[in-house]
Design an enzyme around this catalytic site. Structure first.
Site, PDB file in Angstrom:
ATOM      1  N   LYS A  76       0.821  -1.294   0.034  1.00 23.83           N
ATOM      2  CA  LYS A  76       0.038   0.279   0.029  1.00 23.83           C
ATOM      3  C   LYS A  76       0.902   1.128   0.066  1.00 23.83           C
ATOM      4  O   LYS A  76       1.823   1.282   0.597  1.00 23.83           O
ATOM      5  CB  LYS A  76      -0.834   0.033   1.443  1.00 23.83           C
ATOM      6  N   SER A 151      -9.712   2.481   2.866  1.00 24.17           N
ATOM      7  CA  SER A 151      -8.774   3.080   2.216  1.00 24.17           C
ATOM      8  C   SER A 151      -7.929   2.259   1.417  1.00 24.17           C
ATOM      9  O   SER A 151      -7.349   2.820   0.545  1.00 24.17           O
ATOM     10  CB  SER A 151      -7.974   4.224   3.085  1.00 24.17           C
ATOM     11  N   SER A 175     -10.189   0.069   7.103  1.00 22.97           N
ATOM     12  CA  SER A 175      -9.676   0.212   6.027  1.00 22.97           C
ATOM     13  C   SER A 175      -9.179  -0.903   5.301  1.00 22.97           C
ATOM     14  O   SER A 175      -8.585  -0.833   4.014  1.00 22.97           O
ATOM     15  CB  SER A 175      -8.716   1.464   5.919  1.00 22.97           C
TER      16      SER A 175
END
Lengths: 484, 93, 476
Positions: A76, A151, A175
């Site tokens: 990420k 997210s 998330s």
């Protein structure tokens, strides 16, 4: 090859049925063909990956085999990767090349994994749909008109689309779990303090926790073992010993008592409820006892979260001032002008909104009413979980109140967006580990089953998840992709 | 919350807000505060606030110098450097 | 009609090797930004880890001033934007500091007064903004960012600049005794903010205070306080009221000016730093630190008076500076020198030259070893005090070795009675007129005879023996 799990690829590589370079090239090519429809990556690190893969292949040929040697991974873009772009989904860090590695990155590199790219995400991890990214929306692989959740939307979508066998994520209010649910993959958020936060760009420090996306519980377990553990660079990391999660989760399943919070089912979408109850039935037949429990303050989780997270983020994001790194506005008159212009140009709307709310909640005269009150609610929620875990081994519920929503559907309604975290935020507030795994579909869109455990009970969670995946096949369903 | 509050907190947070955005921001922040106000439904008079999920104590680091000079690396992508200094518009006290 | 009320906030840089939350070096004077690591720069993703030594040093201070050491003190973030504050917040302690309460005694004109401390807390220093390097820009050096500080906050219990300076000097001396700071004021290791207000004589109600920031010498503290008292008195005399504000002392103009524009609008939004946890301090640790405490100024004072028979006045001078007291004791070590004579020498000769050259003990050109050699020669009457003073000046000014001077130049005191007898006889013979005057009662002339003998011996005659011989012979 891209349909193989981490556990299968590990064997292939160790038995030299495939080289790391071949595997790397395969996934890079696949991303290049398919990701234009999904936008799940912010950057591909092809050159770096090939170099790494060559190094690993050489090691394997010499008989030195690292535990996850040669397995491709997507990080990420919130994790600092030395010498590679680390944007956090923001214009603020559009050109930021990290001078150091996050501990999670360092650990997975040491385990022999090869970083193929950095995944798209909501800006500074603030969002539940991946629509706040400066680098564009991520599309849900099951239907590209829908959001993948957020997210960590890019990490979830890329695993769902078989663009990568596994990826990292972070979870501040859901998330990891919410996008895992919306894209039909496994995602685990460990206990707060289980994994080091060093080098993970902070959103809300007392809630943030790194975790993993894979397609199976077993793979989650494999990777979790390697990222967990005490880090002298993170004062909030725990010294508790790290078990071999893979071994633990594959042990013969023993009966468990599982709590179902009545509040989670109250007013729940009919299909989500049906699918969830179906998974309860399956587990009931296979050695689990169920018990209704009450977490009556958990509905206040979103309220408390909307104070704690913005408050901490308002302070955490002050370092982005245009002076030492990150976006700096041109032609500024004075220092105040430099700050205001750089920050206003560099941050997107949602980030600015949260900074403002957080600044307000901490400002003189409001601290007690907001921040202190929220920290007390946190305690109340945490106590309720603690009570529940006196009676049950694990808690089960749907991960999200519904399946994926359409892109644009909630982007102008922050409250509706925030409420998509209603089942996930409480565990962050209490610091508990939790996981989402596929449990079925609503129409053509996946739904996730959330397993919540007591502090440091990741092994139990993974054990139930693995057990569930032995008796169901939801995790093997894959989306039809254009370009595939 | 009112316009003056928005102006004050945006100044504290160093976020520029254009005059025509204030109303929109005010509305959305008010909505969030309404959601937040639901916290008041629970009496927390005797509750100790929780700032950390785990009941851990601070670990202490030995007093050892373990960082070398990496100025060049840290300043690599910054155009506003001169002679190793970070350069900003003149600050007038 | 006004009484001033003064409280001080003293910032003391702790002399740890590495910073309070990072492993970067704290050395002073490195090239700009070469001692600022990723953590000091507030790079995205970095986290603070607390330096054990900084905690120990704060506890040492707390023990020395009789404070309570608080278990589970909390680090908090003080949020504000400034270019030399990389994270946009300073990590400090707010609600629960590590050190609470305590007291410091000050003695002025023989009168003792206790100044109570409110607290002392740990925090990180900011970097430096340099404004005079470029015409239109400021330059930022973050080497100092993250250097550990303790901020020592006193109660508003001082009544005038003299008390404030004495209190400040005592704290300065104490931190050096404790070995927790070099106390170097030029380099900014020891800085002070003063809170000053005036109240009606006899009233218990405090007036509005002004805070004067960053005063970095004892002299400036004194004049800054005196100026501020005067400024406030003028305002109050004409019936106006003092504005609560932060002011800056400008030593070049010798005045304070308002910093209102910058500081007043700030709302620091303190909250517990989620990256750091409560600092647990065990009773064992406190005991261990207690058992390793160095001798403190007050104990040393008592000991000097008892052990060496020094006057209180001399003792206070010697003890006020840890290094000076050690210089004194090094001279006495393994020698039978008279402590009083040694103390006198240091106070009159050594300190006079040190003050003239603004030197601190570690920069003295004369080592305690060399001074010991010199004083031993005086004590065994090899050379006279007069000679010793000349030699000492040469040692100090030219770094000459006392052995070379005394031995090579044949600078020996003549103590041979036979030799001196001859010289004395000669002088008496050649000055019969003065002898008569002396014998008729003009006692003062003895000095004249001593001088003559000294002249004859080129200053090397033993004055004690000369005196004795002259007195005897002149009687007849």
């Amino acid at each position: 090859m891209h349909n193989k799990t981490v556990s299968e690829l590990k064997k292939y590589l160790e038995e030299k049925k495939i080289s790391s370079v071949e595997l790397t090239k395969h996934f890079v090519d696949r991303i290049k063909t398919i990701d234009s429809h999904l936008n799940s990556f912010i950057s591909l690190t092809e050159e770096y990956a090939i170099t790494q893969a060559k190094k690993i292949d050489l090691e394997i040929s010499k008989g030195k085999i690292r535990p996850l040697a040669g397995i491709p991974l997507a990080q990420k873009d919130i994790f600092c990767t030395k010498g590679l772009k680390t944007t956090c989904g923001s214009k603020m860090l559009e050109n930021f090349i990290s001078p150091y590695n996050a501990t999670v990155v360092e650990k997975l590199n040491d385990a022999g994994m090869v970083i193929i790219g950095k995944t798209n995400m909501d800006e500074f991890a603030m969002g539940s749909s991946n629509e706040t990214s400066y680098f564009g929306d991520v599309k849900n692989p099951w239907d590209t008109e829908y959001v993948p959740g957020g997210s960590s939307g890019g990490s979830a979508a890329s695993v769902a689309a078989r663009l990568i066998p596994c990826s990292t994520g972070t979870d501040t209010g859901g998330s990891i779990r919410q996008p895992a649910s919306l894209t039909g993959v496994c995602g685990i958020k460990p206990t707060y303090g289980r994994v080091s936060r060093y080098g993970m760009i902070a959103f809300a420090s007392s809630l943030d926790q790194a975790g993993i996306f894979t397609r199976t519980a077993e793979d989650c377990a494999i990777l979790l073992t390697h990222i967990s553990g005490y880090d002298p660079k993170d004062s909030t990391s725990s010294r508790k010993e790290v078990p071999d999660y893979e071994k633990e989760c594959k042990q013969k399943f023993t009966s468990m008592t599982i709590g179902i919070p009545v509040e989670f089912l109250d007013g729940l979408d009919d299909t989500v409820k049906e699918v969830f109850e179906e998974s309860i039935k399956v587990l009931e037949k296979n050695g689990c006892k169920f018990k209704k429990i009450s977490l009556k303050s958990s509905k206040l989780g979103v309220s408390a979260y909307q104070v704690v997270a913005p408050a901490e983020c308002s302070s955490n994001l002050s370092r982005f001032d245009g002076v030492r790194f990150g976006h700096r506005a041109d032609n500024t008159k004075n220092i105040d002008d430099l700050y205001k212009k750089s920050r206003s140009e560099g941050f997107g709307q949602e980030v600015k909104r949260r900074i403002l709310i957080g600044t307000y909640a901490l400002s003189a005269g409001y601290y007690d009413a907001y921040y202190l009150k929220a920290q007390k609610i946190r305690k109340v929620i945490s106590n309720e979980f603690a009570e529940a875990f006196k009676e049950v081994d694990l808690i089960l519920g749907p991960t999200a109140p519904d399946c994926a929503f359409k892109i644009g559907e909630k982007s102008n309604d922050p409250i509706a967006m925030y409420l998509s975290d209603v089942f996930t935020v409480s565990t962050n507030l209490a610091g508990l580990p939790a996981m989402s795994l596929p449990m079925g579909f609503k129409n053509h869109l996946p739904l996730g089953l959330q397993i919540i455990g007591n502090h440091f009970d990741e092994a139990k969670i993974l054990s139930l998840a693995h057990h569930y995946q032995q008796i169901t096949d939801w995790h093997t369903k894959k989306p039809k992709l254009s370009g595939d | 919350m009112n316009k003056e509050t928005i102006i004050k907190i945006s100044d504290l947070a160093k976020i520029d807000i254009k005059d025509d955005q204030i109303d929109d921001i005010l509305t959305s922040l008010e909505k969030i505060l309404n959601l937040v106000d639901e916290m008041n439904s629970v009496n927390t008079d005797n509750v100790t606030p929780m700032s950390h999920p785990l009941n851990l104590k601070q670990e202490l680091r030995k007093d050892i110098v373990g960082a070398s000079d990496e100025r060049e690396l840290f300043q690599k992508n910054n155009k506003h450097i001169d002679n190793g200094y970070y350069i900003v518009p003149k600050i007038i006290d | 009609m006004w009484e001033s009320v003064i409280g001080l906030e003293i910032h003391v840089q702790l002399n740890t090797k590495s910073k309070i939350f990072s492993p970067a070096s704290t050395n002073f004077g490195a090239p700009q930004n070469t001692q600022a690591c990723a953590i000091d720069l507030g790079m995205p993703g970095v986290l603070p880890v607390l330096n054990e030594e900084a905690v120990i040093m704060a506890i040492k201070f707390g023990i020395a001033v009789g404070s309570e050491i608080l278990d589970n003190s909390i680090f908090a973030r003080k949020n504000y934007f400034y270019p030399d504050l990389p994270k946009g917040y300073q990590i400090s302690q707010y609600e629960i500091p590590i050190v609470s309460g305590g007291a410091m005694e000050i003695i002025i004109n023989g009168k003792s007064k206790i100044i109570n401390l409110t607290r002392a807390h740990l925090e990180e220093d900011a970097g430096k903004s340099i404004h005079d390097l470029y015409p239109n820009e400021s330059a930022i050096d973050l080497n100092r960012a993250g250097t550990p500080l303790i901020e020592i906050v006193s109660e508003p219990e001082m009544e005038n600049a003299e008390e404030a300076v004495q209190y400040l000097k005592n704290i300065h001396s104490l931190v050096q005794y404790l070995g927790i700071s070099d106390g170097n004021m030029q380099e900014g290791s020891f800085r002070c903010d003063a809170n000053i207000s005036l109240k009606k004589k006899g009233s218990t109600k405090l007036g509005t205070r002004a805070e004067i920031k960053n005063i970095n010498s004892f002299k400036y503290v004194e004049s800054a306080i005196n100026h501020e008292i005067e400024r406030q008195a003028v305002i109050l005399d004409r019936g106006d009221s003092v504005v609560q504000e932060t002011r800056l002392y400008d030593p070049s103009k010798d005045e304070t000016r308002s910093m209102r524009s910058k500081v007043e609008a700030n709302d620091y939004r303190y909250f517990p730093d989620p990256d750091l946890l409560p600092v647990s301090i065990s009773q064992e640790l406190i005991e261990e630190i207690k058992s390793n405490m160095p001798e403190l100024p007050s104990a040393k004072k008592t000991r000097f008076i008892n052990q060496y028979g020094l006057s209180e006045y001399d003792t206070i001078i010697l003890v006020s500076d840890r290094e000076l007291s050690e210089y004194f004791e090094n001279i006495l070590k393994d020698s039978d020198l008279n402590p009083k004579m040694t103390a006198n020498w240091i106070i009159t000769e050594v300190l006079a030259l040190a003050k003239k050259n603004y030197l601190s003990v570690k920069d003295y050109p004369v080592s305690s070893e060399d001074l010991k050699y010199l004083l031993s020669n005086v004590a065994n009457e090899t050379i006279s005090s007069k000679q010793a003073k000349d030699v000492f000046e040469r040692m100090w000014d030219n770094k000459e070795n006392p052995r070379d001077i005394i031995e090579n130049e044949g600078m020996k005191q003549i103590s041979d009675v036979g030799e001196l007898n001859k010289i004395v006889d000669n002088i008496i013979k050649n000055n019969y007129k003065s002898v008569e005057e002396y014998q008729s009662g003009k006692d003062k002339l003895l000095g004249f005879f001593v001088g003559q003998v000294m002249k004859e011996t080129q200053g090397q005659g033993n004055p004690k023996i000369i005196n004795q011989l002259l007195k005897e012979k002149l009687k007849k």
